[in-house]
Scaffold this motif. Structure first.
Motif, PDB file in Angstrom:
ATOM      1  N   PHE A  62       0.820  -1.205   0.000  1.00 22.07           N
ATOM      2  CA  PHE A  62       0.000   0.000   0.000  1.00 22.07           C
ATOM      3  C   PHE A  62       0.856   1.258   0.000  1.00 22.07           C
ATOM      4  O   PHE A  62       1.806   1.363   0.767  1.00 22.07           O
ATOM      5  CB  PHE A  62      -0.917   0.031   1.234  1.00 22.07           C
ATOM      6  CG  PHE A  62      -1.952  -1.049   1.229  1.00 22.07           C
ATOM      7  CD1 PHE A  62      -2.990  -1.028   0.307  1.00 22.07           C
ATOM      8  CD2 PHE A  62      -1.898  -2.084   2.140  1.00 22.07           C
ATOM      9  CE1 PHE A  62      -3.959  -2.023   0.295  1.00 22.07           C
ATOM     10  CE2 PHE A  62      -2.865  -3.090   2.140  1.00 22.07           C
ATOM     11  CZ  PHE A  62      -3.895  -3.054   1.213  1.00 22.07           C
ATOM     12  N   ASN A  65      -0.905   8.204   0.958  1.00 24.28           N
ATOM     13  CA  ASN A  65      -0.999   9.481   0.244  1.00 24.28           C
ATOM     14  C   ASN A  65      -0.744  10.632   1.223  1.00 24.28           C
ATOM     15  O   ASN A  65      -0.122  10.420   2.248  1.00 24.28           O
ATOM     16  CB  ASN A  65      -2.341   9.604  -0.478  1.00 24.28           C
ATOM     17  CG  ASN A  65      -3.490   9.149   0.387  1.00 24.28           C
ATOM     18  OD1 ASN A  65      -3.287   8.719   1.511  1.00 24.28           O
ATOM     19  ND2 ASN A  65      -4.691   9.247  -0.129  1.00 24.28           N
ATOM     20  N   ARG A 112      -7.361  -3.693  -2.488  1.00 21.62           N
ATOM     21  CA  ARG A 112      -7.238  -2.376  -3.128  1.00 21.62           C
ATOM     22  C   ARG A 112      -6.795  -1.270  -2.170  1.00 21.62           C
ATOM     23  O   ARG A 112      -6.022  -0.386  -2.539  1.00 21.62           O
ATOM     24  CB  ARG A 112      -8.584  -1.988  -3.767  1.00 21.62           C
ATOM     25  CG  ARG A 112      -9.016  -2.951  -4.858  1.00 21.62           C
ATOM     26  CD  ARG A 112     -10.483  -2.826  -5.182  1.00 21.62           C
ATOM     27  NE  ARG A 112     -11.337  -3.189  -4.055  1.00 21.62           N
ATOM     28  CZ  ARG A 112     -11.645  -4.447  -3.723  1.00 21.62           C
ATOM     29  NH1 ARG A 112     -11.202  -5.458  -4.442  1.00 21.62           N
ATOM     30  NH2 ARG A 112     -12.392  -4.691  -2.658  1.00 21.62           N
ATOM     31  N   THR A 113      -7.354  -1.296  -0.949  1.00 19.65           N
ATOM     32  CA  THR A 113      -7.135  -0.164  -0.036  1.00 19.65           C
ATOM     33  C   THR A 113      -6.959  -0.601   1.418  1.00 19.65           C
ATOM     34  O   THR A 113      -7.360  -1.695   1.796  1.00 19.65           O
ATOM     35  CB  THR A 113      -8.354   0.803  -0.063  1.00 19.65           C
ATOM     36  OG1 THR A 113      -9.493   0.116   0.456  1.00 19.65           O
ATOM     37  CG2 THR A 113      -8.651   1.311  -1.470  1.00 19.65           C
ATOM     38  N   GLY A 115      -7.901   1.367   5.175  1.00 19.12           N
ATOM     39  CA  GLY A 115      -8.532   2.577   5.683  1.00 19.12           C
ATOM     40  C   GLY A 115      -9.016   2.423   7.105  1.00 19.12           C
ATOM     41  O   GLY A 115      -8.937   1.336   7.699  1.00 19.12           O
ATOM     42  N   THR A 155      -8.637   7.322   4.273  1.00 19.49           N
ATOM     43  CA  THR A 155      -7.792   6.472   3.430  1.00 19.49           C
ATOM     44  C   THR A 155      -6.384   6.440   4.022  1.00 19.49           C
ATOM     45  O   THR A 155      -5.767   7.488   4.215  1.00 19.49           O
ATOM     46  CB  THR A 155      -7.735   7.016   1.982  1.00 19.49           C
ATOM     47  OG1 THR A 155      -9.056   6.998   1.437  1.00 19.49           O
ATOM     48  CG2 THR A 155      -6.815   6.183   1.100  1.00 19.49           C
ATOM     49  N   CYS A 158      -3.333   3.011  -0.630  1.00 18.49           N
ATOM     50  CA  CYS A 158      -3.953   2.381  -1.796  1.00 18.49           C
ATOM     51  C   CYS A 158      -2.916   1.511  -2.491  1.00 18.49           C
ATOM     52  O   CYS A 158      -1.744   1.873  -2.547  1.00 18.49           O
ATOM     53  CB  CYS A 158      -4.422   3.437  -2.801  1.00 18.49           C
ATOM     54  SG  CYS A 158      -5.767   4.454  -2.201  1.00 18.49           S
ATOM     55  N   VAL A 162      -4.654   2.303  -7.736  1.00 18.90           N
ATOM     56  CA  VAL A 162      -6.003   2.425  -7.172  1.00 18.90           C
ATOM     57  C   VAL A 162      -6.237   3.857  -6.691  1.00 18.90           C
ATOM     58  O   VAL A 162      -5.376   4.450  -6.050  1.00 18.90           O
ATOM     59  CB  VAL A 162      -6.193   1.424  -6.003  1.00 18.90           C
ATOM     60  CG1 VAL A 162      -7.532   1.634  -5.300  1.00 18.90           C
ATOM     61  CG2 VAL A 162      -6.073  -0.003  -6.506  1.00 18.90           C
ATOM     62  N   PRO A 164      -7.932   6.849  -4.416  1.00 19.69           N
ATOM     63  CA  PRO A 164      -8.335   6.847  -3.002  1.00 19.69           C
ATOM     64  C   PRO A 164      -9.843   6.723  -2.772  1.00 19.69           C
ATOM     65  O   PRO A 164     -10.260   6.187  -1.751  1.00 19.69           O
ATOM     66  CB  PRO A 164      -7.812   8.183  -2.462  1.00 19.69           C
ATOM     67  CG  PRO A 164      -7.420   8.987  -3.643  1.00 19.69           C
ATOM     68  CD  PRO A 164      -7.129   8.031  -4.749  1.00 19.69           C
ATOM     69  N   GLN A 166     -11.745   4.717  -3.776  1.00 17.34           N
ATOM     70  CA  GLN A 166     -12.091   3.295  -3.652  1.00 17.34           C
ATOM     71  C   GLN A 166     -12.249   2.872  -2.185  1.00 17.34           C
ATOM     72  O   GLN A 166     -13.011   1.959  -1.873  1.00 17.34           O
ATOM     73  CB  GLN A 166     -10.985   2.457  -4.320  1.00 17.34           C
ATOM     74  CG  GLN A 166     -11.230   0.955  -4.304  1.00 17.34           C
ATOM     75  CD  GLN A 166     -12.478   0.555  -5.076  1.00 17.34           C
ATOM     76  OE1 GLN A 166     -12.705   1.051  -6.172  1.00 17.34           O
ATOM     77  NE2 GLN A 166     -13.289  -0.318  -4.494  1.00 17.34           N
ATOM     78  N   THR A 167     -11.533   3.536  -1.277  1.00 17.11           N
ATOM     79  CA  THR A 167     -11.563   3.151   0.138  1.00 17.11           C
ATOM     80  C   THR A 167     -12.985   3.178   0.698  1.00 17.11           C
ATOM     81  O   THR A 167     -13.396   2.280   1.430  1.00 17.11           O
ATOM     82  CB  THR A 167     -10.660   4.086   0.970  1.00 17.11           C
ATOM     83  OG1 THR A 167      -9.445   4.315   0.252  1.00 17.11           O
ATOM     84  CG2 THR A 167     -10.327   3.478   2.321  1.00 17.11           C
ATOM     85  N   ASP A 170     -14.957   0.239  -0.597  1.00 16.44           N
ATOM     86  CA  ASP A 170     -14.554  -0.997   0.092  1.00 16.44           C
ATOM     87  C   ASP A 170     -15.197  -1.077   1.478  1.00 16.44           C
ATOM     88  O   ASP A 170     -15.670  -2.137   1.895  1.00 16.44           O
ATOM     89  CB  ASP A 170     -13.025  -1.071   0.215  1.00 16.44           C
ATOM     90  CG  ASP A 170     -12.353  -1.400  -1.117  1.00 16.44           C
ATOM     91  OD1 ASP A 170     -13.067  -1.663  -2.101  1.00 16.44           O
ATOM     92  OD2 ASP A 170     -11.112  -1.388  -1.167  1.00 16.44           O
TER      93      ASP A 170
END
Ligand code: A2P
Length: 222
Positions: A62, A65, A112-113, A115, A155, A158, A162, A164, A166-167, A170
């Motif tokens: 991961f 960010n 993917r994430t 969080g 987040t 990622c 991917v 962010p 997406q978090t 999910d």
């Protein structure tokens, strides 16, 4: 001319204060470090990554960010639907720049994430856009049945390639499974809380002690 009259921000949200950002990052790192050594994680590794790997280093997997935050409204400088309406809300103007205590109640990991779930208080929900969960319905149909605030998250990282946002999807997926009565397979009592597996590489750690995080409601122009 005030900036807010010239353009809208990239997004509004709660920005964690620096000290608590470090704490949350450390907690997340500890969790990832432990998770990928667990037998249960190794057992479900094929659900986690399509690559024929025997091991995965989650801390490498991961990418973190920028500053940790919980997005309320993504405005995309005014291009996002409802951006201007949100920015014009009296409560948004009134609470802009105010301090809040966010409650981080769980950590989750998917292929993917990674969080943190944010459990919003009633006061905090006044800043939550009414359509935040509905916007996710094309990707997560069951999001329509979840209460306002379900998508609230931070987040923490990622996987490569991917986005962010997406978090939040999910998290909604996991909450939808919980709501359907799937409690998740209880895997392990960890120091931080109970770890459950929801299939397809989805892991949720319910924190024994929610992390209280000081945050400022503000916006980012990017
Ligand atoms: P998140 O809130 O899940 O972390 P970006 O860097 O892609 O421009 O995104 C900036 C921030 O806005 C990120 O925090 C991101 O995700 C959030 N975000 C991006 N796109 C959306 C969207 N369509 N809906 C909600 N939040 C978004």
């Amino acid at each position: 001319v005030p900036l807010e009259e010239t353009s809208l921000p990239l997004f509004f949200g709660w920005f964690l204060l620096p000290g608590i950002q470090d704490k949350v990052r450390c907690t997340s790192m500890d969790f990832l470090k432990t998770l990928d050594t667990l037998e249960a994680f190794k057992k479900h590794l094929p659900d986690f990554t399509v690559e024929a790997e025997k091991e995965v280093d989650l801390e490498q997997y991961f990418q973190a960010n920028g500053a940790l935050h919980c997005t309320t409204k993504f405005c995309d400088y005014g291009k996002a639907e409802g951006a201007k309406e949100y920015a014009d809300k009296p409560i948004v103007k009134e609470l802009y720049g105010s301090a809040f205590e966010l409650s981080l109640s769980a950590l989750f990991v998917t292929p993917r994430t990674v969080g943190a779930r944010v459990s919003l208080s009633e006061d905090q929900l006044t800043l939550w856009p009414a359509d935040a969960e509905k916007e996710a319905v094309p990707l997560v149909p069951a999001a329509a049945t979840l209460p306002a605030g379900s998508r609230a998250h931070i987040t923490l990282g990622c996987a490569e390639g991917v986005e962010p946002q997406q978090t939040g999807f999910d998290l909604l997926e996991i909450l939808a499974l919980q709501k359907e009565g799937q409690e998740g397979e209880l895997v392990e009592e960890m120091e931080l809380g109970s770890l459950a597996y929801y299939g397809k590489g989805r892991w949720l750690l319910s924190l024994r002690e929610p992390v209280s995080a000081q945050a400022c409601f503000s916006s980012l122009y990017g």
